[in-house]
Scaffold this motif. Sequence first.
Motif, mmCIF file in Angstrom:
data_model
loop_
_atom_site.group_PDB
_atom_site.id
_atom_site.type_symbol
_atom_site.label_atom_id
_atom_site.label_comp_id
_atom_site.label_asym_id
_atom_site.label_seq_id
_atom_site.Cartn_x
_atom_site.Cartn_y
_atom_site.Cartn_z
ATOM 1 N N VAL A 78 44.506 75.930 48.055
ATOM 2 C CA VAL A 78 45.713 75.577 48.829
ATOM 3 C C VAL A 78 46.646 74.779 47.926
ATOM 4 N N LYS A 79 47.918 75.131 47.942
ATOM 5 C CA LYS A 79 48.881 74.428 47.087
ATOM 6 C C LYS A 79 49.592 73.338 47.877
ATOM 7 N N ASP A 80 50.060 72.356 47.171
ATOM 8 C CA ASP A 80 50.762 71.243 47.811
ATOM 9 C C ASP A 80 52.252 71.589 47.927
ATOM 10 N N GLN A 81 52.904 70.964 48.885
ATOM 11 C CA GLN A 81 54.344 71.175 49.073
ATOM 12 C C GLN A 81 55.090 70.786 47.793
ATOM 13 N N VAL A 82 56.234 71.471 47.561
ATOM 14 C CA VAL A 82 56.972 71.208 46.316
ATOM 15 C C VAL A 82 58.058 70.154 46.514
ATOM 16 N N ALA A 83 58.424 69.864 47.762
ATOM 17 C CA ALA A 83 59.458 68.847 48.015
ATOM 18 C C ALA A 83 59.104 68.145 49.323
ATOM 19 N N ASP A 120 46.771 94.383 46.494
ATOM 20 C CA ASP A 120 47.050 93.689 45.241
ATOM 21 C C ASP A 120 48.273 92.777 45.366
ATOM 22 N N ILE A 121 49.037 93.009 46.445
ATOM 23 C CA ILE A 121 50.192 92.152 46.716
ATOM 24 C C ILE A 121 49.716 90.713 46.986
ATOM 25 N N ASN A 122 48.402 90.603 47.310
ATOM 26 C CA ASN A 122 47.869 89.287 47.664
ATOM 27 C C ASN A 122 47.992 88.260 46.558
ATOM 28 N N LYS A 123 48.079 88.736 45.324
ATOM 29 C CA LYS A 123 48.176 87.748 44.251
ATOM 30 C C LYS A 123 49.491 86.963 44.365
ATOM 31 N N ASN A 124 50.398 87.479 45.143
ATOM 32 C CA ASN A 124 51.677 86.773 45.310
ATOM 33 C C ASN A 124 51.767 86.026 46.634
ATOM 34 N N ILE A 125 50.633 85.830 47.289
ATOM 35 C CA ILE A 125 50.652 85.111 48.570
ATOM 36 C C ILE A 125 50.000 83.738 48.386
ATOM 37 N N ASP A 126 50.747 82.706 48.646
ATOM 38 C CA ASP A 126 50.234 81.335 48.527
ATOM 39 C C ASP A 126 50.090 80.696 49.896
ATOM 40 N N VAL A 127 49.087 79.831 50.018
ATOM 41 C CA VAL A 127 48.979 78.978 51.206
ATOM 42 C C VAL A 127 49.408 77.581 50.761
ATOM 43 N N VAL A 128 50.441 77.067 51.382
ATOM 44 C CA VAL A 128 51.001 75.765 50.988
ATOM 45 C C VAL A 128 50.860 74.790 52.152
ATOM 46 N N SER A 129 50.341 73.616 51.839
ATOM 47 C CA SER A 129 50.110 72.624 52.894
ATOM 48 C C SER A 129 51.129 71.501 52.811
ATOM 49 N N PHE A 130 51.507 70.996 53.957
ATOM 50 C CA PHE A 130 52.341 69.791 53.997
ATOM 51 C C PHE A 130 51.831 68.867 55.092
ATOM 52 N N LYS A 131 52.259 67.627 55.018
ATOM 53 C CA LYS A 131 51.794 66.589 55.936
ATOM 54 C C LYS A 131 52.055 66.974 57.395
ATOM 55 N N ALA A 132 51.109 66.688 58.288
ATOM 56 C CA ALA A 132 51.322 66.942 59.713
ATOM 57 C C ALA A 132 52.320 65.923 60.246
ATOM 58 N N GLN A 133 53.461 66.396 60.584
ATOM 59 C CA GLN A 133 54.546 65.500 61.007
ATOM 60 C C GLN A 133 55.632 66.359 61.656
ATOM 61 N N TYR A 134 56.196 65.917 62.757
ATOM 62 C CA TYR A 134 57.263 66.656 63.412
ATOM 63 C C TYR A 134 58.597 66.325 62.718
ATOM 64 N N PRO A 135 59.527 67.227 62.450
ATOM 65 C CA PRO A 135 59.589 68.665 62.726
ATOM 66 C C PRO A 135 59.398 69.530 61.480
ATOM 67 N N GLN A 136 58.169 69.586 60.969
ATOM 68 C CA GLN A 136 57.916 70.368 59.750
ATOM 69 C C GLN A 136 58.216 71.861 59.923
ATOM 70 N N GLY A 137 58.161 72.366 61.167
ATOM 71 C CA GLY A 137 58.365 73.796 61.361
ATOM 72 C C GLY A 137 59.829 74.204 61.510
ATOM 73 N N ALA A 138 60.749 73.245 61.473
ATOM 74 C CA ALA A 138 62.170 73.617 61.544
ATOM 75 C C ALA A 138 62.502 74.445 60.299
ATOM 76 N N GLU A 139 63.261 75.512 60.500
ATOM 77 C CA GLU A 139 63.445 76.502 59.441
ATOM 78 C C GLU A 139 63.908 75.893 58.103
#
Length: 452
Positions: free
Chosen positions: A9-14, A233-252
Amino acid sequence: MRVKLPDGVKDQVAHIKGGIHPDYNKNTHNSEPVTMPSPKTVRLPVSMHIGTACEPIVKVRDKVGLGQVIADSTSRISSPIHATVSGTVKSIREGDVTSSGSKVQIIEIESDGEMRPYEGLKVSEIRSKEDFIKAVRDSGVVGLGGAGFPTSAKLDTPPGITIDTLVVNGAECEPYITVDDYAMNNDIEPFFIGLTNTMKWLNIDRAIIGIEDNKVEAMENLLSYIKKDPALDINKNIDVVSFKAQYPQGAEKIIIYQTTGRKVPVGKLPHDVGVLVLNVNTLLEIGIFISTGMPLLTRLITVDGSAVRTPMNVLVPIGTSIAEVLDFVGLRENPSLVIMGGPMMGVAVSSLDKTIIKQNNALLALTQKDYSLADESECIRCAHCIDHCPMHLQPTSIMKALKKDEMDKVMDLQVMACIECGCCDYVCPAKIPLVHYMRSAKTKVRELGGHK
Ligand code: SF4
Ligand code: SF4
């Protein structure tokens, strides 16, 4: 402190500043969904999306099959309406069954109890981007995170726009709701069919699945699926990125920034920075349609709140009345407030006679102890609203300028960047309904033709 994340799992970049930490109350996490029996009647409004309402293409007394198109439109920004039970069209009349305040045609279908699929259903042949976008339109899928924008129109980007990144919104940062989490743990195959087909036909090189760090199990499931399927094989370009649980992380705009570091300017759309954002359940339903030809007919809904006897996730035919859903789940007392959606962005329903529509993902039946109706008092200049605004706005200053009708100042304060998340409301000790002022200010700026 961050939780220990699974390897890969990768960490958020910002990181954004602001946001809030409401009680998450994810009571239905990991609970097995319950399927609601087919209702005796469903009432389907011809508009369950942002954009042009459809026109009915059936008549009273017509027999309809499950999944049959019953209303459609020639507009690009629209989405067909399908029969969610088999039976007979009982009535077509104007009304408001969505609490939106605007009246549209409502098609009422009396169920024959058979849930008999429409004979015309078939798996779409997809050989091009255009075929794929048409299939997504035919599926009736709209933004299932709550936005309701027709997904086919979102995929059909204007000429000259290149999308290089698909951001999958698996944040599910609204309290109570667990339907995306459930999909990432249990419906992983159709989800990936939707995801990989979107990447393939839209020629998108990279996907990032963005998840809050309170959904470790979902991260593990997604990663193990990505690792074990050599066919993709497209999977090599799919990352799972995690960020802190906090509202409103899901805003676009926030999820785009945290997963890619790109900022969407005010008045612009994600595709202007090369990003397409789709919700987990949106991709899941696309995957189901591509594999089976069955359009969007049901929603998994989190039913929770202190008036509910046992919180649960319920699979509900679209068009079922809210009263029937609450009756099925069981109430311990009469709710004093019922909300469609989460407590932060959801809409209070004016009557239990309203129906479940495509973009509903939760139903909260609350008693007085869940919320306060304290009287608004004077601003005490504590600046909490400024500190917690994820868009770095000054809600208190915007409100004061609006009250004085200083619209130039309102525009200079960048009100159009407000994402209406409600964080300012949540933290205001004076109980000032700031998001209401933000909405009013935005409406007034639009009326004045301004976008500063
Ligand atoms: S509702 Fe608008 S002003 Fe208030 S915190 Fe959210 S983005 Fe900021
Ligand atoms: S949080 Fe409320 S009281 Fe504090 S500055 Fe903002 S509007 Fe004023």
